[in-house]
Motif scaffolding. Sequence first.
Motif, PDB file in Angstrom:
ATOM      1  N   UNK A  50       0.844  -1.195   0.000  1.00  0.00           N
ATOM      2  CA  UNK A  50       0.000   0.000   0.000  1.00  0.00           C
ATOM      3  C   UNK A  50       0.877   1.242   0.000  1.00  0.00           C
ATOM      4  N   UNK A  51       0.354   2.292  -0.599  1.00  0.00           N
ATOM      5  CA  UNK A  51       1.067   3.565  -0.525  1.00  0.00           C
ATOM      6  C   UNK A  51       0.567   4.252   0.746  1.00  0.00           C
ATOM      7  N   UNK A  52       1.385   4.261   1.784  1.00  0.00           N
ATOM      8  CA  UNK A  52       0.963   4.873   3.048  1.00  0.00           C
ATOM      9  C   UNK A  52       1.100   6.383   2.920  1.00  0.00           C
ATOM     10  N   UNK A  53      -0.003   7.107   3.116  1.00  0.00           N
ATOM     11  CA  UNK A  53       0.103   8.569   2.951  1.00  0.00           C
ATOM     12  C   UNK A  53       0.404   9.279   4.269  1.00  0.00           C
ATOM     13  N   UNK A  54       0.757   8.521   5.289  1.00  0.00           N
ATOM     14  CA  UNK A  54       1.171   9.113   6.568  1.00  0.00           C
ATOM     15  C   UNK A  54       2.618   8.751   6.874  1.00  0.00           C
ATOM     16  N   UNK A  55       2.888   8.592   8.163  1.00  0.00           N
ATOM     17  CA  UNK A  55       4.239   8.214   8.594  1.00  0.00           C
ATOM     18  C   UNK A  55       4.576   6.801   8.123  1.00  0.00           C
ATOM     19  N   UNK A  56       5.880   6.524   8.032  1.00  0.00           N
ATOM     20  CA  UNK A  56       6.306   5.143   7.798  1.00  0.00           C
ATOM     21  C   UNK A  56       5.890   4.313   9.002  1.00  0.00           C
TER      22      UNK A  56
END
Length: 336
Positions: A173-179
Amino acid sequence: MRGKSGWILQRMLLAASLAAAVACNRGKEGVQAQSPAAGPVAESQGLTVTYPLDSGPTPSINADRAFQYVKEVVKFGERPIGSANHKKLENYILEHLKGDQVENDTFTAETVAGKFPVHNIIAKYAGTKDGIIVIAGHYDTNLPLLGTGYVGANDGGSTTAILLEFANQLRGKKLDGYSVWLLWTDAEEAVRTWSDTDSLYGTKHLAARWQQDGTAKKIKAFLLTDMIGDVDLDVDRDANSTKWLENVVYEAASRLGYQSHFFARENAIEDDHLPFMKIGVPCADIIDIDYGYNGVYHHTPQDTIDKLSPKSLQIVGSVVLETIRILDKMEPLPPK
Ligand SMILES: [Zn+2]
């Protein structure tokens, strides 16, 4: 892990006083106001904290798959550090993380019972925001109980499994928050009797390493899970954790309608978060220390799969993911 010494008595005393205290303080600790522009506002450590608006689909995990992992982990039998079963479990975890970015933190621990190999496993899922959220849990089982048939279904098994399921949710998934970094900690358990020096071997080592290499500064939150599979799920508020972060966990639980499983009791828990608390990382220990009446299943051969429920894994899984979703949108995060 252990609670404050004499925790059973303390817990019984606290249960009564906290029930009153929590009821009185709820207005203060929980949501105070709803503003369509800024989202709910709460008071935390004397600071006004604004939570982002509740939006988007409710995060969830595949709890049946997570429960299946617990069963598979338990099937290995006793899994204390230095054992053949421990090695098998290491391979099982790594097998499930194939293709992911995995880092191994291996070393030899000098303990009161001699030298043991220790192996923390870290799987990293990149986000677009600067900073890291760690979700952790230990996978070793208690060494002094070796030979008793102890399999640690809840204590060790549940956290090994839920982290594997988090990996499924984060992978690709492309996480749009922190790693997000998943951390299977090792050698959490004492080799003889729990004390400051005989416990938390894996996380003490990793915290020192992350402090030295600068990683610790980048960690926005360290969410520890422990004993979260209990069919009778009642997660403690932990006095040794970071209060504002515990409040975010409670906000997440409340948004999902699971607040009745959280923080009716307060305890002071010694667990894998302590080495990170000591170096200034905000931590929340999500732990249900009350396992069986008066904790009777904890560290006994009765810690078996039949005491656990997929529903509890689902509640904790959703709350952890919702906590991350809130943290991703909280600007700024409270000071460390
Ligand atoms: Zn334990």
